[in-house]
Structure formats: structure tokens, C-alpha cells
Design an enzyme around this catalytic site. Sequence first.
Site, PDB file in Angstrom:
ATOM      1  N   PRO A 120      98.303  79.256  22.578  1.00  0.00           N
ATOM      2  CA  PRO A 120      98.041  78.618  21.282  1.00  0.00           C
ATOM      3  C   PRO A 120      99.071  78.927  20.204  1.00  0.00           C
ATOM      4  O   PRO A 120      99.529  80.059  20.071  1.00  0.00           O
ATOM      5  CB  PRO A 120      96.663  79.174  20.888  1.00  0.00           C
ATOM      6  CG  PRO A 120      96.475  80.390  21.712  1.00  0.00           C
ATOM      7  CD  PRO A 120      97.223  80.153  22.989  1.00  0.00           C
ATOM      8  N   ASN A 121      99.381  77.878  19.472  1.00  0.00           N
ATOM      9  CA  ASN A 121     100.246  77.899  18.291  1.00  0.00           C
ATOM     10  C   ASN A 121     101.733  78.025  18.600  1.00  0.00           C
ATOM     11  O   ASN A 121     102.563  77.893  17.697  1.00  0.00           O
ATOM     12  CB  ASN A 121      99.815  78.998  17.305  1.00  0.00           C
ATOM     13  CG  ASN A 121      98.402  78.766  16.799  1.00  0.00           C
ATOM     14  OD1 ASN A 121      98.097  77.688  16.313  1.00  0.00           O
ATOM     15  ND2 ASN A 121      97.532  79.752  16.950  1.00  0.00           N
ATOM     16  N   ARG A 139     107.448  77.808  11.178  1.00  0.00           N
ATOM     17  CA  ARG A 139     106.863  78.771  10.238  1.00  0.00           C
ATOM     18  C   ARG A 139     107.071  80.187  10.751  1.00  0.00           C
ATOM     19  O   ARG A 139     107.315  80.396  11.932  1.00  0.00           O
ATOM     20  CB  ARG A 139     105.352  78.532  10.100  1.00  0.00           C
ATOM     21  CG  ARG A 139     105.039  77.196   9.471  1.00  0.00           C
ATOM     22  CD  ARG A 139     103.561  76.996   9.279  1.00  0.00           C
ATOM     23  NE  ARG A 139     103.323  75.557   9.090  1.00  0.00           N
ATOM     24  CZ  ARG A 139     102.711  74.776   9.969  1.00  0.00           C
ATOM     25  NH1 ARG A 139     102.204  75.272  11.047  1.00  0.00           N
ATOM     26  NH2 ARG A 139     102.587  73.494   9.734  1.00  0.00           N
ATOM     27  N   TYR A 180     108.831  85.253  14.394  1.00  0.00           N
ATOM     28  CA  TYR A 180     108.997  84.577  15.682  1.00  0.00           C
ATOM     29  C   TYR A 180     110.366  83.927  15.883  1.00  0.00           C
ATOM     30  O   TYR A 180     110.628  83.363  16.943  1.00  0.00           O
ATOM     31  CB  TYR A 180     107.888  83.523  15.844  1.00  0.00           C
ATOM     32  CG  TYR A 180     106.503  84.139  15.838  1.00  0.00           C
ATOM     33  CD1 TYR A 180     106.149  85.082  16.797  1.00  0.00           C
ATOM     34  CD2 TYR A 180     105.564  83.807  14.873  1.00  0.00           C
ATOM     35  CE1 TYR A 180     104.890  85.669  16.795  1.00  0.00           C
ATOM     36  CE2 TYR A 180     104.304  84.382  14.870  1.00  0.00           C
ATOM     37  CZ  TYR A 180     103.978  85.315  15.820  1.00  0.00           C
ATOM     38  OH  TYR A 180     102.737  85.894  15.817  1.00  0.00           O
ATOM     39  N   ASN A 214     103.031  83.629  28.154  1.00  0.00           N
ATOM     40  CA  ASN A 214     102.868  84.039  26.763  1.00  0.00           C
ATOM     41  C   ASN A 214     101.553  83.410  26.311  1.00  0.00           C
ATOM     42  O   ASN A 214     101.516  82.235  25.924  1.00  0.00           O
ATOM     43  CB  ASN A 214     104.024  83.575  25.875  1.00  0.00           C
ATOM     44  CG  ASN A 214     103.863  84.098  24.440  1.00  0.00           C
ATOM     45  OD1 ASN A 214     102.803  84.601  24.065  1.00  0.00           O
ATOM     46  ND2 ASN A 214     104.914  83.974  23.645  1.00  0.00           N
ATOM     47  N   ALA A 253      97.567  84.501  21.071  1.00  0.00           N
ATOM     48  CA  ALA A 253      96.446  85.345  20.653  1.00  0.00           C
ATOM     49  C   ALA A 253      95.389  85.512  21.747  1.00  0.00           C
ATOM     50  O   ALA A 253      94.611  86.481  21.711  1.00  0.00           O
ATOM     51  CB  ALA A 253      95.810  84.760  19.391  1.00  0.00           C
ATOM     52  N   GLU A 268     103.536  89.231  31.704  1.00  0.00           N
ATOM     53  CA  GLU A 268     103.089  88.972  30.334  1.00  0.00           C
ATOM     54  C   GLU A 268     104.303  88.990  29.412  1.00  0.00           C
ATOM     55  O   GLU A 268     105.143  89.894  29.490  1.00  0.00           O
ATOM     56  CB  GLU A 268     102.101  90.053  29.894  1.00  0.00           C
ATOM     57  CG  GLU A 268     101.684  89.890  28.448  1.00  0.00           C
ATOM     58  CD  GLU A 268     100.751  91.003  27.965  1.00  0.00           C
ATOM     59  OE1 GLU A 268     100.134  91.683  28.807  1.00  0.00           O
ATOM     60  OE2 GLU A 268     100.668  91.193  26.746  1.00  0.00           O
ATOM     61  N   HIS A 318     105.867  88.249  25.321  1.00  0.00           N
ATOM     62  CA  HIS A 318     105.691  87.977  23.886  1.00  0.00           C
ATOM     63  C   HIS A 318     107.036  87.968  23.200  1.00  0.00           C
ATOM     64  O   HIS A 318     107.919  88.771  23.527  1.00  0.00           O
ATOM     65  CB  HIS A 318     104.808  89.039  23.223  1.00  0.00           C
ATOM     66  CG  HIS A 318     103.452  89.101  23.825  1.00  0.00           C
ATOM     67  ND1 HIS A 318     102.492  88.158  23.573  1.00  0.00           N
ATOM     68  CD2 HIS A 318     102.925  89.965  24.721  1.00  0.00           C
ATOM     69  CE1 HIS A 318     101.410  88.451  24.272  1.00  0.00           C
ATOM     70  NE2 HIS A 318     101.653  89.533  24.987  1.00  0.00           N
ATOM     71  N   ARG A 331     102.821  95.886  15.770  1.00  0.00           N
ATOM     72  CA  ARG A 331     102.100  95.027  14.824  1.00  0.00           C
ATOM     73  C   ARG A 331     100.656  95.531  14.651  1.00  0.00           C
ATOM     74  O   ARG A 331     100.364  96.683  14.896  1.00  0.00           O
ATOM     75  CB  ARG A 331     102.173  93.570  15.321  1.00  0.00           C
ATOM     76  CG  ARG A 331     103.640  93.068  15.414  1.00  0.00           C
ATOM     77  CD  ARG A 331     103.709  91.624  15.835  1.00  0.00           C
ATOM     78  NE  ARG A 331     103.111  90.752  14.826  1.00  0.00           N
ATOM     79  CZ  ARG A 331     102.839  89.463  15.044  1.00  0.00           C
ATOM     80  NH1 ARG A 331     103.130  88.909  16.217  1.00  0.00           N
ATOM     81  NH2 ARG A 331     102.302  88.724  14.104  1.00  0.00           N
TER      82      ARG A 331
HETATM   83  O1  CA2 Z   1     104.785  87.456  19.929  1.00  0.00           O
HETATM   84  C1  CA2 Z   1     104.241  86.599  20.631  1.00  0.00           C
HETATM   85  O2  CA2 Z   1     104.842  85.883  21.428  1.00  0.00           O
HETATM   86  C2  CA2 Z   1     102.721  86.349  20.457  1.00  0.00           C
HETATM   87  O3  CA2 Z   1     102.185  85.990  21.716  1.00  0.00           O
HETATM   88  C3  CA2 Z   1     102.586  85.209  19.473  1.00  0.00           C
HETATM   89  C4  CA2 Z   1     101.139  84.911  19.100  1.00  0.00           C
HETATM   90  C5  CA2 Z   1     100.424  86.180  18.672  1.00  0.00           C
HETATM   91  O4  CA2 Z   1      99.049  85.908  18.434  1.00  0.00           O
HETATM   92  C6  CA2 Z   1     100.537  87.277  19.705  1.00  0.00           C
HETATM   93  O5  CA2 Z   1      99.897  88.436  19.213  1.00  0.00           O
HETATM   94  C7  CA2 Z   1     101.992  87.593  19.972  1.00  0.00           C
HETATM   95  C8  CA2 Z   1     101.067  83.909  17.940  1.00  0.00           C
HETATM   96  C9  CA2 Z   1     101.837  82.673  18.168  1.00  0.00           C
HETATM   97  C10 CA2 Z   1     101.881  81.931  16.858  1.00  0.00           C
HETATM   98  O6  CA2 Z   1     103.067  81.202  16.818  1.00  0.00           O
HETATM   99  C11 CA2 Z   1     103.433  80.693  15.625  1.00  0.00           C
HETATM  100  C12 CA2 Z   1     104.689  80.154  15.574  1.00  0.00           C
HETATM  101  C13 CA2 Z   1     105.147  79.623  14.404  1.00  0.00           C
HETATM  102  C14 CA2 Z   1     104.346  79.628  13.285  1.00  0.00           C
HETATM  103  C15 CA2 Z   1     103.091  80.158  13.344  1.00  0.00           C
HETATM  104  C16 CA2 Z   1     102.618  80.696  14.528  1.00  0.00           C
END
Ligand code: CA2
Length: 147
Positions: A10-11, A18, A23, A74, A77, A98, A100, A107
Site C-alpha cells: 500500500p501507498n 510526497r 522515500y 515491500n 505498512a 523483505e 523497505h 523510525r
Molecule cells: O520504507 C519502506 O519501504 C516502507 O515499507 C514504506 C511504507 C511504510 O509503512 C513502512 O513502514 C516502510 C509506507 C509507504 C508509503 O509510501 C509513500 C510514498 C510516497 C508518499 C507517501 C507514502
Amino acid sequence: MTSILILNGPNLNLLGTRQPDIYGAATLADIEQMCRDRAKALAVDLGFRQSNCEGALVDAIHAARGTHDGIILNAGAYTHTSIALMDALASVELPAIELHLSNIHAREAFRHTSYIAKVAVGVICGFGPRGYTLALDAMVDHLDRAG
Ligand code: CA2
């Protein structure tokens, strides 16, 4: 030909739009191209998918059995919450890494828990988009060793 599935949760479709401080600036399409270039150099076939839905990710893991030799996940969340993804990975008996972008251990405390790590051969985090190609290298190395 060895085939590896890279699955994004997700996301991650919002990458590059953003929170570049956390990221990075690369989009998911940029990362997919990096992975395709690396897969070509490694002479492996690549599947690359993203879904915001937990059930769709479970389905993609199930479908990987018989199609792919390893999974790089990946899970976003869902990493920190999803027993369903953990069970799916365990059920297909394919090696999983896994992955990230960020260093989840540097974090918030809720990101320090991973259900995915319990069924993964290893974890890569904190290297940004480069982590994807590192994970491909690691998976190919793992599959070579496993014979
Ligand atoms: O660091 C990573 O790759 C995560 O998997 C990213 C997830 C986060 O919940 C994990 O703890 C770590 C969140 C992805 C959100 O991606 C976004 C990208 C651009 C703008 C907003 C969110």
C-alpha cells in the site's frame, strides 16, 4: 529461466510524489525500470506488481507458486500488521526477501515489528531504491546456493 516476483504494498504507488525526505524522489515506475535493467543483467525473468489491497497481495503470493522462484516483498505498512501476508508466504514455500526503502528500525517503534521477517530468508532496508536491485542480487545468489 529463473523468475522473481517483486511485490509492492500500500501507498508505494505514490512514490516520488510526497515525502521525498523519507522515500526519495524516484517513482515506482523508475524503480521498476531499475529492476528490469538489473534482471536483464542477471538473466532472470521479472514480475513487478503493486497493490493497495491486502487480499490482492495474498492472491499474488498464491499465484507466484509455480510461476516464480522467489518473492521480494515491500509490504509497506502491512509489514507491521499482516498475519495474512505472513501465512501466505509460509504457505507457498518460496524464498522471500523483505524489503523497505527506509530503515524501519530507525523510525517509530511500531515499524520495528515485522510479521514478514519471520518467514523471510533475509531483510534489506534503508538503502532507498537501490535496495530493490540489492534484493534482486541477494535473491539470485540465494537461489543459486539453494541449487
Ligand atoms: O520504507 C519502506 O519501504 C516502507 O515499507 C514504506 C511504507 C511504510 O509503512 C513502512 O513502514 C516502510 C509506507 C509507504 C508509503 O509510501 C509513500 C510514498 C510516497 C508518499 C507517501 C507514502
